[in-house]
Enzyme design. Structure first.
Site, PDB file in Angstrom:
ATOM      1  CB  ILE A  92      54.775 130.774 -16.502  1.00 51.31           C
ATOM      2  CG1 ILE A  92      54.846 129.246 -16.383  1.00 51.31           C
ATOM      3  CG2 ILE A  92      53.740 131.355 -15.544  1.00 51.31           C
ATOM      4  CD1 ILE A  92      55.358 128.775 -15.040  1.00 51.31           C
ATOM      5  CG  ASP A 154      52.390 135.138  -7.048  1.00 52.01           C
ATOM      6  OD1 ASP A 154      52.022 135.662  -5.974  1.00 52.01           O
ATOM      7  OD2 ASP A 154      51.888 134.098  -7.504  1.00 52.01           O
TER       8      ASP A 154
END
Length: 265
Positions: A92, A154
């Site tokens: 991303i 994450d």
């Protein structure tokens, strides 16, 4: 990207592509995506042009996807191991995605003497800037993928941000849709809490079952790349950290239908 002697491009330098470690998946990143999988052109220069031009009449599809591919270590590790498979990284962060693209193009140029479908040609890997939490079904048909990788995602430590984790009940439904029966999800992290979270939700899903030790041994080359082939894995190793691995097979039939795990939520 610099040019090496003989006009072959050198590998890009990571110091010119630095970016924050993670990005918010819920904001608008101005991404371009197809309305349906067969509307996307996989023969584009950024994807797999050499393989598609070699046999344009043969429909080849992506079968391995590294979600949040970072700097592309897994892609370059898997490419020579599975030269017949199309492998895609989704990232991303724009600067990181650009680094991986330049890395792939440089590796292709440095190995241009090899046949396009030969191990080490790197024609079978590609990367795109994409939010996998939102748009996976726009790119992949039902039962298309053989392997899905979630490596060092994450951790979103705060409880209020757990909904942004890459493994959730809602997202697992999408992963089950695009994975073929027998397909595998690979997860690895150095954060115990995140590992336990992912295991809890994958254990609870009726369409996934843990790989056995014998199955992991049979898949040793891929498992080794997962645990040791990425930049993040090497960083954890240097720092003396612990890597938590867990892999799951996509079942053909729901465990609930078969009467196993009827109490799972």
């Amino acid at each position: 990207m610099e040019e090496a002697a003989g006009d072959d491009p050198q590998l890009p330098q990571k110091k010119f592509f630095r970016q924050r470690a993670h990005a918010n998946p819920f904001v608008d990143h101005n991404l371009t995506y197809p309305v349906k999988p067969d509307a996307f052109d996989w023969s584009a220069n950024e994807c797999y042009p050499a393989l598609y031009s070699k046999a344009p009449e043969q429909k080849r599809v992506v079968e391995f996807v590294d979600v949040g591919c970072g700097y592309g270590g897994l892609l370059t590790s898997l490419s020579p191991l599975f030269p017949s498979k199309l492998i895609l990284g989704m990232e991303i962060r724009p600067k990181v995605q650009e680094y991986v693209l330049q890395r792939i193009l440089a590796l292709r140029a440095q190995n241009k003497e090899k046949k396009v479908d030969e191990s080490g040609s790197f024609q079978n890997i590609s990367v795109m800037r994409m939010n996998a939490m939102k748009f996976l079904p726009n790119f992949f048909e039902k039962g298309q993928l053989e392997k899905l990788f979630f490596l060092f995602p994450d951790p979103h430590f705060k409880k209020k941000k757990h909904k942004a984790r890459i493994i959730t009940p809602q997202l697992l439904a999408e992963y089950a849709f695009i994975l073929k029966p027998g397909g595998i999800i690979y997860t690895v992290t150095d954060v115990r809490d995140l590992h336990e979270w992912m295991v809890k939700h994958l254990d609870a899903h009726p369409l996934f079952a843990r790989l056995t030790e014998s199955e992991l041994e049979a898949d040793a080359a891929c498992v080794d790349a997962v645990c040791n082939g990425t930049e993040e894995a090497k960083k954890v190793e240097r720092n003396g950290g612990t890597k938590f691995l867990m892999c799951y097979r996509r079942l053909e039939k729901s465990r609930v239908e078969e009467g196993d795990g009827e109490g799972d939520e």
